[in-house]
Design a protein around this motif. Structure first.
Motif, PDB file in Angstrom:
ATOM      1  N   ALA A 154      42.515  32.363  47.582  1.00  0.00           N
ATOM      2  CA  ALA A 154      42.688  33.775  47.237  1.00  0.00           C
ATOM      3  C   ALA A 154      42.871  34.605  48.504  1.00  0.00           C
ATOM      4  CB  ALA A 154      41.482  34.289  46.459  1.00  0.00           C
ATOM      5  N   LEU A 155      43.618  35.693  48.371  1.00  0.00           N
ATOM      6  CA  LEU A 155      43.750  36.704  49.414  1.00  0.00           C
ATOM      7  C   LEU A 155      43.204  38.003  48.856  1.00  0.00           C
ATOM      8  CD1 LEU A 155      47.365  35.979  50.701  1.00  0.00           C
ATOM      9  CD2 LEU A 155      45.218  35.508  51.898  1.00  0.00           C
ATOM     10  N   LEU A 156      42.341  38.664  49.618  1.00  0.00           N
ATOM     11  CA  LEU A 156      41.749  39.933  49.204  1.00  0.00           C
ATOM     12  C   LEU A 156      42.119  40.968  50.256  1.00  0.00           C
ATOM     13  CD1 LEU A 156      39.574  37.441  48.632  1.00  0.00           C
ATOM     14  CD2 LEU A 156      38.391  39.301  47.505  1.00  0.00           C
ATOM     15  N   ASN A 157      42.766  42.033  49.830  1.00  0.00           N
ATOM     16  CA  ASN A 157      43.223  43.078  50.747  1.00  0.00           C
ATOM     17  C   ASN A 157      42.804  44.441  50.238  1.00  0.00           C
ATOM     18  OD1 ASN A 157      44.996  41.506  52.630  1.00  0.00           O
ATOM     19  ND2 ASN A 157      45.934  40.977  50.683  1.00  0.00           N
ATOM     20  N   GLY A 158      42.047  45.167  51.029  1.00  0.00           N
ATOM     21  CA  GLY A 158      41.650  46.522  50.668  1.00  0.00           C
ATOM     22  C   GLY A 158      42.586  47.528  51.303  1.00  0.00           C
ATOM     23  N   ALA A 159      42.881  48.580  50.583  1.00  0.00           N
ATOM     24  CA  ALA A 159      43.684  49.663  51.154  1.00  0.00           C
ATOM     25  C   ALA A 159      42.793  50.484  52.074  1.00  0.00           C
ATOM     26  CB  ALA A 159      44.247  50.545  50.041  1.00  0.00           C
ATOM     27  N   ASP A 160      43.406  51.161  53.028  1.00  0.00           N
ATOM     28  CA  ASP A 160      42.618  51.983  53.942  1.00  0.00           C
ATOM     29  C   ASP A 160      41.839  53.036  53.173  1.00  0.00           C
ATOM     30  OD1 ASP A 160      43.445  50.707  56.271  1.00  0.00           O
ATOM     31  OD2 ASP A 160      45.258  51.927  56.392  1.00  0.00           O
ATOM     32  N   PRO A 161      40.587  53.319  53.586  1.00  0.00           N
ATOM     33  CA  PRO A 161      39.818  54.368  52.924  1.00  0.00           C
ATOM     34  C   PRO A 161      40.437  55.742  53.184  1.00  0.00           C
ATOM     35  CG  PRO A 161      38.621  53.486  54.813  1.00  0.00           C
ATOM     36  CD  PRO A 161      39.856  52.669  54.665  1.00  0.00           C
ATOM     37  N   ALA A 162      40.120  56.679  52.305  1.00  0.00           N
ATOM     38  CA  ALA A 162      40.648  58.036  52.453  1.00  0.00           C
ATOM     39  C   ALA A 162      40.135  58.677  53.747  1.00  0.00           C
ATOM     40  CB  ALA A 162      40.267  58.887  51.246  1.00  0.00           C
ATOM     41  N   ASP A 163      38.880  58.407  54.115  1.00  0.00           N
ATOM     42  CA  ASP A 163      38.342  58.855  55.394  1.00  0.00           C
ATOM     43  C   ASP A 163      37.313  57.840  55.878  1.00  0.00           C
ATOM     44  OD1 ASP A 163      35.648  59.530  54.422  1.00  0.00           O
ATOM     45  OD2 ASP A 163      36.571  61.285  53.505  1.00  0.00           O
ATOM     46  N   ASP A 164      36.812  58.039  57.081  1.00  0.00           N
ATOM     47  CA  ASP A 164      35.916  57.056  57.703  1.00  0.00           C
ATOM     48  C   ASP A 164      34.594  56.884  56.978  1.00  0.00           C
ATOM     49  OD1 ASP A 164      37.790  56.532  59.594  1.00  0.00           O
ATOM     50  OD2 ASP A 164      36.898  57.810  61.134  1.00  0.00           O
ATOM     51  N   PHE A 165      34.208  57.835  56.137  1.00  0.00           N
ATOM     52  CA  PHE A 165      32.905  57.781  55.497  1.00  0.00           C
ATOM     53  C   PHE A 165      32.964  57.271  54.058  1.00  0.00           C
ATOM     54  CE2 PHE A 165      32.804  61.079  58.740  1.00  0.00           C
ATOM     55  CZ  PHE A 165      31.833  60.543  59.578  1.00  0.00           C
ATOM     56  N   GLU A 166      34.149  56.951  53.583  1.00  0.00           N
ATOM     57  CA  GLU A 166      34.333  56.464  52.219  1.00  0.00           C
ATOM     58  C   GLU A 166      34.714  54.991  52.244  1.00  0.00           C
ATOM     59  OE1 GLU A 166      34.002  58.120  49.258  1.00  0.00           O
ATOM     60  OE2 GLU A 166      33.238  59.827  50.389  1.00  0.00           O
ATOM     61  N   PRO A 167      34.301  54.216  51.240  1.00  0.00           N
ATOM     62  CA  PRO A 167      34.786  52.837  51.154  1.00  0.00           C
ATOM     63  C   PRO A 167      36.226  52.834  50.636  1.00  0.00           C
ATOM     64  CG  PRO A 167      33.393  53.344  49.290  1.00  0.00           C
ATOM     65  CD  PRO A 167      33.362  54.549  50.187  1.00  0.00           C
ATOM     66  N   PHE A 168      36.888  51.690  50.731  1.00  0.00           N
ATOM     67  CA  PHE A 168      38.237  51.598  50.189  1.00  0.00           C
ATOM     68  C   PHE A 168      38.186  51.914  48.693  1.00  0.00           C
ATOM     69  CE2 PHE A 168      36.450  47.403  49.536  1.00  0.00           C
ATOM     70  CZ  PHE A 168      36.883  47.062  48.279  1.00  0.00           C
ATOM     71  N   ARG A 169      39.237  52.485  48.144  1.00  0.00           N
ATOM     72  CA  ARG A 169      39.279  52.827  46.724  1.00  0.00           C
ATOM     73  C   ARG A 169      40.162  51.876  45.939  1.00  0.00           C
ATOM     74  NH1 ARG A 169      39.814  58.196  44.969  1.00  0.00           N
ATOM     75  NH2 ARG A 169      39.375  57.229  42.994  1.00  0.00           N
ATOM     76  N   LEU A 170      41.016  51.132  46.627  1.00  0.00           N
ATOM     77  CA  LEU A 170      42.004  50.289  45.974  1.00  0.00           C
ATOM     78  C   LEU A 170      42.094  48.983  46.757  1.00  0.00           C
ATOM     79  CD1 LEU A 170      44.360  50.438  43.791  1.00  0.00           C
ATOM     80  CD2 LEU A 170      45.801  51.186  45.674  1.00  0.00           C
ATOM     81  N   CYS A 171      42.181  47.866  46.056  1.00  0.00           N
ATOM     82  CA  CYS A 171      42.373  46.592  46.736  1.00  0.00           C
ATOM     83  C   CYS A 171      43.266  45.708  45.880  1.00  0.00           C
ATOM     84  CB  CYS A 171      41.048  45.895  47.035  1.00  0.00           C
ATOM     85  SG  CYS A 171      40.198  45.185  45.618  1.00  0.00           S
ATOM     86  N   SER A 172      43.800  44.673  46.498  1.00  0.00           N
ATOM     87  CA  SER A 172      44.583  43.700  45.741  1.00  0.00           C
ATOM     88  C   SER A 172      43.951  42.329  45.940  1.00  0.00           C
ATOM     89  CB  SER A 172      46.043  43.692  46.182  1.00  0.00           C
ATOM     90  OG  SER A 172      46.161  43.181  47.489  1.00  0.00           O
ATOM     91  N   VAL A 173      44.011  41.525  44.892  1.00  0.00           N
ATOM     92  CA  VAL A 173      43.484  40.174  44.920  1.00  0.00           C
ATOM     93  C   VAL A 173      44.598  39.259  44.418  1.00  0.00           C
ATOM     94  CG1 VAL A 173      41.740  38.611  43.995  1.00  0.00           C
ATOM     95  CG2 VAL A 173      41.137  40.991  44.445  1.00  0.00           C
ATOM     96  N   GLU A 174      44.993  38.327  45.253  1.00  0.00           N
ATOM     97  CA  GLU A 174      45.967  37.318  44.848  1.00  0.00           C
ATOM     98  C   GLU A 174      45.202  36.011  44.721  1.00  0.00           C
ATOM     99  OE1 GLU A 174      49.634  37.339  47.129  1.00  0.00           O
ATOM    100  OE2 GLU A 174      49.137  39.382  47.753  1.00  0.00           O
TER     101      GLU A 174
END
Length: 162
Positions: free
Chosen positions: A58-78
């Motif tokens: 599997a590959l797990l990729n998170g999108a960059d967070p909106a700012d430095d204090f927030e976790p990623f909001r979107l990710c993809s899993v292949e």
């Protein structure tokens, strides 16, 4: 049942370019490894490869967070030839991560993710009753190794919660 063996760094040490998490069975035999493809810093989107049977499972990729204090909001899993999108809602009493298959290609991290027209989830990742415990549900029959993916998702979410 699996055990995760995580390589910890001594206090004050710089984070390595690649971090490894090894998943072992109760006999101590490593059955899979999760390899960080990034620096491990919070200001970079998380990227991991889950290795099982000497191949990328599997590959797990998170999108960059909106700012430095927030976790990623979107990710993809292949995983196993499938591509899933993971969303992290921001509201109260929401799962930490919800996985979807067959999501519209125009879904945007900057839009209202909770209001998007989404199909039924194929996976739900929630905080457990105790700290550092998680409950993961993956739709029956979707994966050959759902436990390994659940462990990888725990690492992905947990490292972004720090």
């Amino acid at each position: 049942m699996f055990t995760a063996v995580i390589e910890l760094l001594p206090a004050g040490a710089e984070a390595p370019t690649h971090r490894h998490v090894h998943f072992a069975n109760p006999n101590g035999v490593v059955v899979a490894s999760l390899i960080s493809l990034g620096t491990g810093s919070r200001d970079q989107s998380p990227q991991y490869a889950l290795i099982h049977d000497d191949a990328v499972y599997a590959l797990l990729n998170g999108a960059d967070p909106a700012d430095d204090f927030e976790p990623f909001r979107l990710c993809s899993v292949e995983v196993e030839g499938r591509r899933w999108v993971g969303l992290r809602p921001t509201g109260e009493d929401q799962p930490l991560l919800t996985l979807y298959e067959d999501v519209a290609s125009d879904l945007s991290i900057y839009g209202d993710l909770e209001a998007a027209d989404l199909p039924d989830p194929v996976g739900i990742f929630e905080a457990g009753v105790d700290e550092d415990l998680y409950m993961v549900q993956i739709a029956r029959g979707r994966l050959i190794q759902p436990g390994l993916l659940a462990l990888a998702l725990a690492v992905l979410v947990d490292t972004q919660e720090m």
